[in-house]
Design an enzyme around this catalytic site. Structure first.
Site, PDB file in Angstrom:
ATOM      1  N   SER A 450       0.986  -1.183  -0.120  1.00 12.22           N
ATOM      2  CA  SER A 450      -0.173   0.054   0.159  1.00 12.22           C
ATOM      3  C   SER A 450       0.928   1.224   0.061  1.00 12.22           C
ATOM      4  O   SER A 450       2.023   1.053   0.377  1.00 12.22           O
ATOM      5  CB  SER A 450      -0.835   0.042   1.069  1.00 12.22           C
ATOM      6  OG  SER A 450      -1.468   1.184   1.350  1.00 12.22           O
ATOM      7  N   TYR A 463      -1.948  -0.503  10.479  1.00 15.40           N
ATOM      8  CA  TYR A 463      -1.823  -0.851   8.847  1.00 15.40           C
ATOM      9  C   TYR A 463      -0.613  -0.380   8.227  1.00 15.40           C
ATOM     10  O   TYR A 463      -0.096  -1.090   7.364  1.00 15.40           O
ATOM     11  CB  TYR A 463      -3.110  -0.262   8.472  1.00 15.40           C
ATOM     12  CG  TYR A 463      -3.433  -0.222   6.974  1.00 15.40           C
ATOM     13  CD1 TYR A 463      -3.808  -1.651   6.481  1.00 15.40           C
ATOM     14  CD2 TYR A 463      -3.067   0.739   5.947  1.00 15.40           C
ATOM     15  CE1 TYR A 463      -4.178  -1.757   5.258  1.00 15.40           C
ATOM     16  CE2 TYR A 463      -3.423   0.285   4.792  1.00 15.40           C
ATOM     17  CZ  TYR A 463      -4.028  -0.743   4.166  1.00 15.40           C
ATOM     18  OH  TYR A 463      -4.288  -1.082   2.994  1.00 15.40           O
TER      19      TYR A 463
END
Length: 581
Positions: A450, A463
């Protein structure tokens, strides 16, 4: 092993080595070595095939235990072909399956295109040695800049031939051991750091010296002046293309294999001496080809262009029930993948994806697995291997979202997100990567990270940490698996309009507050409206191009650039709480 002597038509004694007793009920494989080797180059291959086939190798005239002819003319192709026929006759079998390397393959090509002999050959596996007339055709074949470059590389790689044709000088370098050192260095090219084997020394000085006559008696005429009508054969031919072969380039080997119907071209990992560095791969593919031909299933000519192609490949996508995973599975099918294995914890969603994959033109298989479960992932890999084979393209996509500051994130939160986002990638890469390494034909691993990997945020500590771990793992894994021919890419999407926003866990919020936060985030993602299909196209492109890191979407590319240009600005941005924006 038993050794016998076969007298060639001109009186030369050929040493024939049978690794097994000859059983007429089993296929017989006859192996021919190249320069400057002798029959021992096949020891590792024979060890792996002797339980199912009769395996025989012989020392080419002037090499190993075979005697040396009195003059150079006795090394010409008609005599070499006659030697092969004499060895076959001595075995007492109707047909043999040839497997040959380097100059052994060159003379085997002459044998399988020889009308009187080709019916004695049931199949042929060629490794790093083309028909010299075909090589001449290749040198005259380029019609594009890329093809011209391929020919130029082969001409450069073949420059040693002119050195071997010089009188006296090659003998001097051989006796001084300089040639031996050069060959030892070239032999190390393409070796696997985990699987390659190094055999005990088996060459002698006379192997080097006598073998020069193969070049001097037969070159360069067949290459410089190939006939208009190339020799043909009825023998099913398999060409094994070593990706890092310095002497016989992959484009030349693929060109040679593509000219013949009823055969196949198989890319493999390794250098010119892949026969000794990966005998397990050579044995497996040789046995596979013998079995296909014996069963009458060799089929039409198949040319496999390599591990970075999508067409005809077996792909597996985790987290394929929705979002980027579903879009990637469908895009792989659209781009020609033969089978896409759909993996997800939600079996109903996975079945929906499988229907879309089939509609796009590929076969589909569904498996329900928790990627964080190491045992389950290894069981999955075993099931996929048994039913479909070794995965060519692995997309580790499964992941979950989580928002919250560090002190709000509990150990249970950390266990959950680390299990899926990090352990899931590790489990998939280990289970399927091990199979790719063992197969020895390369592969592709795509790990979906990501933009959060290089754009930290205090509101997404867990995350961002997991995605940074995926990025670091991918770059390290890329280096570790490079000499196995396995390409590893970290794909880093930005804000993509998927369902992840609706399932993101918000730490330290009530159920009602979490739902409002999810709706707000989902609305923002929908306004951005960067589709999972766009990410899927980037992923499939990455399979072909093999970048180390692929930022996807403008915000990801900008963030990736800023991380290197102005790290302090990125750290300043990390101090904003995105949940309150």
């Amino acid at each position: 092993m038993t050794t016998s002597s076969v007298t060639a038509s001109d009186g030369v004694c050929l040493a024939v080595h049978a690794y097994t007793e000859i059983d007429a009920r089993r296929p017989t494989i006859l192996a021919i070595h190249g320069y400057p080797d002798n029959h021992h180059v096949w020891d590792g291959v024979a060890e792996r095939l002797a339980d199912r086939y009769n395996f025989v190798a012989y020392d080419v005239r002037g090499a190993g235990e075979s005697s040396k002819p009195a003059n150079r003319s006795a090394y010409r192709f008609p005599q070499l072909v006659s030697d092969i026929a004499a060895v076959i006759d001595s075995l007492g079998v109707d047909q043999v399956h040839l497997v040959a390397h380097d100059w052994g393959s060159i003379q085997a090509w002459a044998a399988v295109t020889d009308e009187p002999l080709m019916d004695r050959v049931a199949s042929f596996t060629s490794i790093s040695g083309p028909h010299l007339n075909y090589a001449g055709k290749f040198l005259r074949s380029p019609r594009t800049p890329r093809a011209v470059a391929d020919v130029a590389k082969q001409v450069l790689a073949s420059s040693y031939i002119w050195f071997f044709l010089c009188p006296g000088l090659p003998e001097l370098t051989i006796r001084s051991r300089a040639t031996v050192k050069v060959f030892d260095a070239v032999e190390r090219i393409g070796r696997s750091s985990t699987r390659s084997q190094r055999p005990a020394p088996y060459r002698s000085t006379h192997d080097y010296l006598n073998g020069l006559n193969l070049y001097r008696a037969n070159m360069p005429a067949p290459i410089l002046a190939p006939p208009e009508q190339l020799p043909e054969t009825r023998v099913p031919v398999q060409v094994l293309v070593a990706r890092k072969d310095y002497f016989v380039s992959p484009p030349l080997q693929r060109f040679t294999g593509s000219l013949l119907p009823g055969g196949r071209v198989v890319p493999i990992e390794g250098g010119h001496w892949v026969v000794t560095s990966r005998p397990d791969v050579i044995a497996r593919l040789t046995g596979e080809w013998v079995d296909l031909v014996t069963a009458g299933a060799a089929g039409d000519s198949v040319v496999n262009t390599g591990s970075r192609d999508v067409v005809g490949k077996l792909a597996l996508v985790t987290g394929a029930g929705a979002g980027i995973g579903r879009a990637t599975a469908v895009e792989l099918a659209r781009q020609g993948a033969a089978t896409v294995v759909v993996v997800d914890l939600d079996v109903d969603s996975a079945n929906d994806t499988a229907e879309a994959v089939r509609a796009a033109g590929a076969e589909a298989a569904v498996y329900q697995v928790d990627v964080s479960d190491e045992t389950a992932m290894h069981e999955l890999a075993a099931q996929v291997h048994d039913k479909h084979g070794v995965v060519d393209i692995l997309v580790n996509n499964a992941g979950i979202g989580m928002a919250g500051r560090f002190l709000e994130t509990t150990p249970e939160h950390w266990d959950t997100i680390m299990g899926v986002n990090v352990r899931g990638v590790i489990n998939g890469s280990r289970a399927f990567g091990a199979q790719m390494v063992e197969r020895g034909q390369g592969g592709t691993i795509i790990n979906v990270s990501s933009a959060a990997a290089f754009l930290p945020s205090k509101s997404m500590v867990a995350y961002g940490t997991t995605k940074a771990a995926v990025l670091a793992l991918s770059e390290s894994l890329r280096a570790d698996l490079a000499d196995e021919g396995i390409t590893v890419t970290a794909v880093c999407p930005g804000f993509v309009n998927t369902n992840i926003a609706k399932s993101t866990v918000y730490t330290n919020l009530s159920t009602e507050q979490q739902e409002r936060a999810r709706q707000k985030a989902d609305a923002a993602y929908r306004r951005r409206n960067y589709t999972p299909e766009a990410v899927a196209r980037a992923i499939v492109k990455a399979v072909r191009t093999g970048p180390a890191v692929l930022p996807v979407a403008a915000e990801s590319r900008v963030g990736y650039a800023l991380r290197r240009i102005s790290p302090s600005l990125v750290r300043l941005f990390a101090r904003f709480d995105l949940r309150q924006m």
